[in-house]
Design a protein around this motif. Structure first.
Motif, PDB file in Angstrom:
ATOM      1  N   GLY A  57       0.812  -1.211   0.000  1.00 27.56           N
ATOM      2  CA  GLY A  57       0.000   0.000   0.000  1.00 27.56           C
ATOM      3  C   GLY A  57       0.842   1.255   0.000  1.00 27.56           C
ATOM      4  N   LEU A  58       1.945   1.221   0.737  1.00 31.98           N
ATOM      5  CA  LEU A  58       2.847   2.378   0.750  1.00 31.98           C
ATOM      6  C   LEU A  58       3.592   2.516  -0.574  1.00 31.98           C
ATOM      7  N   LEU A  59       4.013   1.393  -1.146  1.00 33.07           N
ATOM      8  CA  LEU A  59       4.712   1.442  -2.432  1.00 33.07           C
ATOM      9  C   LEU A  59       3.782   1.934  -3.544  1.00 33.07           C
ATOM     10  N   ARG A  60       2.487   1.668  -3.398  1.00 37.02           N
ATOM     11  CA  ARG A  60       1.527   2.100  -4.427  1.00 37.02           C
ATOM     12  C   ARG A  60       1.407   3.618  -4.491  1.00 37.02           C
ATOM     13  N   LEU A  61       1.876   4.305  -3.473  1.00 39.66           N
ATOM     14  CA  LEU A  61       1.841   5.765  -3.481  1.00 39.66           C
ATOM     15  C   LEU A  61       2.914   6.366  -4.392  1.00 39.66           C
ATOM     16  N   MET A  62       3.838   5.530  -4.875  1.00 40.06           N
ATOM     17  CA  MET A  62       4.867   6.006  -5.798  1.00 40.06           C
ATOM     18  C   MET A  62       4.222   6.353  -7.141  1.00 40.06           C
ATOM     19  N   PRO A  63       4.944   7.080  -7.997  1.00 45.60           N
ATOM     20  CA  PRO A  63       4.383   7.414  -9.312  1.00 45.60           C
ATOM     21  C   PRO A  63       4.027   6.170 -10.134  1.00 45.60           C
ATOM     22  N   GLN A  64       3.048   6.309 -10.991  1.00 44.68           N
ATOM     23  CA  GLN A  64       2.515   5.208 -11.789  1.00 44.68           C
ATOM     24  C   GLN A  64       3.607   4.475 -12.581  1.00 44.68           C
ATOM     25  N   GLN A  65       4.580   5.204 -13.097  1.00 44.02           N
ATOM     26  CA  GLN A  65       5.625   4.590 -13.920  1.00 44.02           C
ATOM     27  C   GLN A  65       6.542   3.685 -13.095  1.00 44.02           C
ATOM     28  N   ARG A  66       6.588   3.872 -11.784  1.00 42.34           N
ATOM     29  CA  ARG A  66       7.520   3.135 -10.928  1.00 42.34           C
ATOM     30  C   ARG A  66       6.940   1.876 -10.306  1.00 42.34           C
ATOM     31  N   VAL A  67       5.609   1.765 -10.199  1.00 40.95           N
ATOM     32  CA  VAL A  67       5.028   0.648  -9.461  1.00 40.95           C
ATOM     33  C   VAL A  67       4.741  -0.571 -10.323  1.00 40.95           C
ATOM     34  N   GLY A  68       4.771  -0.429 -11.611  1.00 38.64           N
ATOM     35  CA  GLY A  68       4.585  -1.570 -12.502  1.00 38.64           C
ATOM     36  C   GLY A  68       3.247  -2.254 -12.307  1.00 38.64           C
ATOM     37  N   LEU A  69       3.268  -3.572 -12.152  1.00 39.31           N
ATOM     38  CA  LEU A  69       2.044  -4.360 -12.061  1.00 39.31           C
ATOM     39  C   LEU A  69       1.358  -4.243 -10.703  1.00 39.31           C
ATOM     40  N   LEU A  70       1.946  -3.518  -9.767  1.00 34.65           N
ATOM     41  CA  LEU A  70       1.284  -3.284  -8.485  1.00 34.65           C
ATOM     42  C   LEU A  70       0.084  -2.352  -8.651  1.00 34.65           C
ATOM     43  N   ALA A  71       0.071  -1.578  -9.724  1.00 37.77           N
ATOM     44  CA  ALA A  71      -1.040  -0.659 -10.001  1.00 37.77           C
ATOM     45  C   ALA A  71      -2.171  -1.434 -10.677  1.00 37.77           C
ATOM     46  N   VAL A  72      -3.348  -1.398 -10.068  1.00 38.44           N
ATOM     47  CA  VAL A  72      -4.503  -2.075 -10.642  1.00 38.44           C
ATOM     48  C   VAL A  72      -5.539  -1.054 -11.074  1.00 38.44           C
ATOM     49  N   ARG A  73      -5.900  -0.180 -10.139  1.00 37.25           N
ATOM     50  CA  ARG A  73      -6.881   0.861 -10.435  1.00 37.25           C
ATOM     51  C   ARG A  73      -6.222   2.203 -10.186  1.00 37.25           C
ATOM     52  N   ASN A  74      -6.958   3.141  -9.633  1.00 39.77           N
ATOM     53  CA  ASN A  74      -6.304   4.419  -9.363  1.00 39.77           C
ATOM     54  C   ASN A  74      -5.516   4.342  -8.058  1.00 39.77           C
ATOM     55  N   ARG A  75      -4.611   5.249  -7.890  1.00 39.09           N
ATOM     56  CA  ARG A  75      -3.667   5.218  -6.784  1.00 39.09           C
ATOM     57  C   ARG A  75      -4.359   5.229  -5.427  1.00 39.09           C
ATOM     58  N   ALA A  76      -5.354   6.079  -5.253  1.00 40.05           N
ATOM     59  CA  ALA A  76      -6.016   6.201  -3.950  1.00 40.05           C
ATOM     60  C   ALA A  76      -6.725   4.898  -3.570  1.00 40.05           C
ATOM     61  N   LEU A  77      -7.469   4.317  -4.494  1.00 34.62           N
ATOM     62  CA  LEU A  77      -8.199   3.085  -4.197  1.00 34.62           C
ATOM     63  C   LEU A  77      -7.236   1.937  -3.899  1.00 34.62           C
ATOM     64  N   ASP A  78      -6.206   1.764  -4.719  1.00 33.39           N
ATOM     65  CA  ASP A  78      -5.227   0.708  -4.479  1.00 33.39           C
ATOM     66  C   ASP A  78      -4.577   0.871  -3.113  1.00 33.39           C
ATOM     67  N   SER A  79      -4.158   2.082  -2.784  1.00 31.06           N
ATOM     68  CA  SER A  79      -3.483   2.320  -1.507  1.00 31.06           C
ATOM     69  C   SER A  79      -4.410   2.059  -0.329  1.00 31.06           C
ATOM     70  N   ILE A  80      -5.643   2.551  -0.411  1.00 29.03           N
ATOM     71  CA  ILE A  80      -6.584   2.357   0.692  1.00 29.03           C
ATOM     72  C   ILE A  80      -6.875   0.875   0.912  1.00 29.03           C
ATOM     73  N   VAL A  81      -7.098   0.145  -0.159  1.00 29.07           N
ATOM     74  CA  VAL A  81      -7.406  -1.278  -0.030  1.00 29.07           C
ATOM     75  C   VAL A  81      -6.204  -2.039   0.523  1.00 29.07           C
ATOM     76  N   LEU A  82      -5.024  -1.825  -0.036  1.00 33.27           N
ATOM     77  CA  LEU A  82      -3.842  -2.547   0.440  1.00 33.27           C
ATOM     78  C   LEU A  82      -3.501  -2.194   1.882  1.00 33.27           C
ATOM     79  N   LEU A  83      -3.562  -0.919   2.227  1.00 31.83           N
ATOM     80  CA  LEU A  83      -3.274  -0.515   3.603  1.00 31.83           C
ATOM     81  C   LEU A  83      -4.322  -1.075   4.564  1.00 31.83           C
ATOM     82  N   GLY A  84      -5.580  -1.031   4.173  1.00 32.76           N
ATOM     83  CA  GLY A  84      -6.634  -1.561   5.038  1.00 32.76           C
ATOM     84  C   GLY A  84      -6.498  -3.056   5.278  1.00 32.76           C
ATOM     85  N   VAL A  85      -6.273  -3.803   4.214  1.00 32.85           N
ATOM     86  CA  VAL A  85      -6.130  -5.256   4.345  1.00 32.85           C
ATOM     87  C   VAL A  85      -4.864  -5.597   5.135  1.00 32.85           C
TER      88      VAL A  85
END
Length: 100
Positions: A57-85
């Motif tokens: 979840g913390l790594l997902r806060l990096m820019p889109q070009q840097r996270v690769g396949l960790l990015a699924v949807r938009n940054r906020a939703l991915d981060s919130i879901v990963l951090l919450g879980v």
């Protein structure tokens, strides 16, 4: 016809694989955590799984070009879901009573 000076050459196979280090880091942490659970240390293994997902979840806060396949949807939703879980798994690992 020549390429524009600001265009980058295509990435090599190794550069494409190495560019997926955020996802590889999270998956490695989860795999090690599951191995620790399998060895009988469920609390330590579950904590490692939770912390690995939280790191994702913390790594997902990096820019889109840097996270690769960790990015699924938009940054906020991915981060919130990963951090919450991740935080949820970690809290549950320490909240449940120890086995006898």
């Amino acid at each position: 016809m020549t390429a524009a000076p600001d265009e980058r050459p295509p990435k090599t196979w190794w550069q494409q694989i190495a560019g997926q280090w955020p996802l590889a880091t999270v998956l490695t942490g989860v795999a090690i955590g599951l191995a620790v659970v399998f060895l009988g240390h469920w609390r330590a293994g579950s904590t490692l799984v939770g912390l690995s997902i939280t790191l994702g979840g913390l790594l997902r806060l990096m820019p889109q070009q840097r996270v690769g396949l960790l990015a699924v949807r938009n940054r906020a939703l991915d981060s919130i879901v990963l951090l919450g879980v991740g935080i949820g798994i970690t809290i549950l690992a320490w909240w449940s009573p120890p086995s006898q």
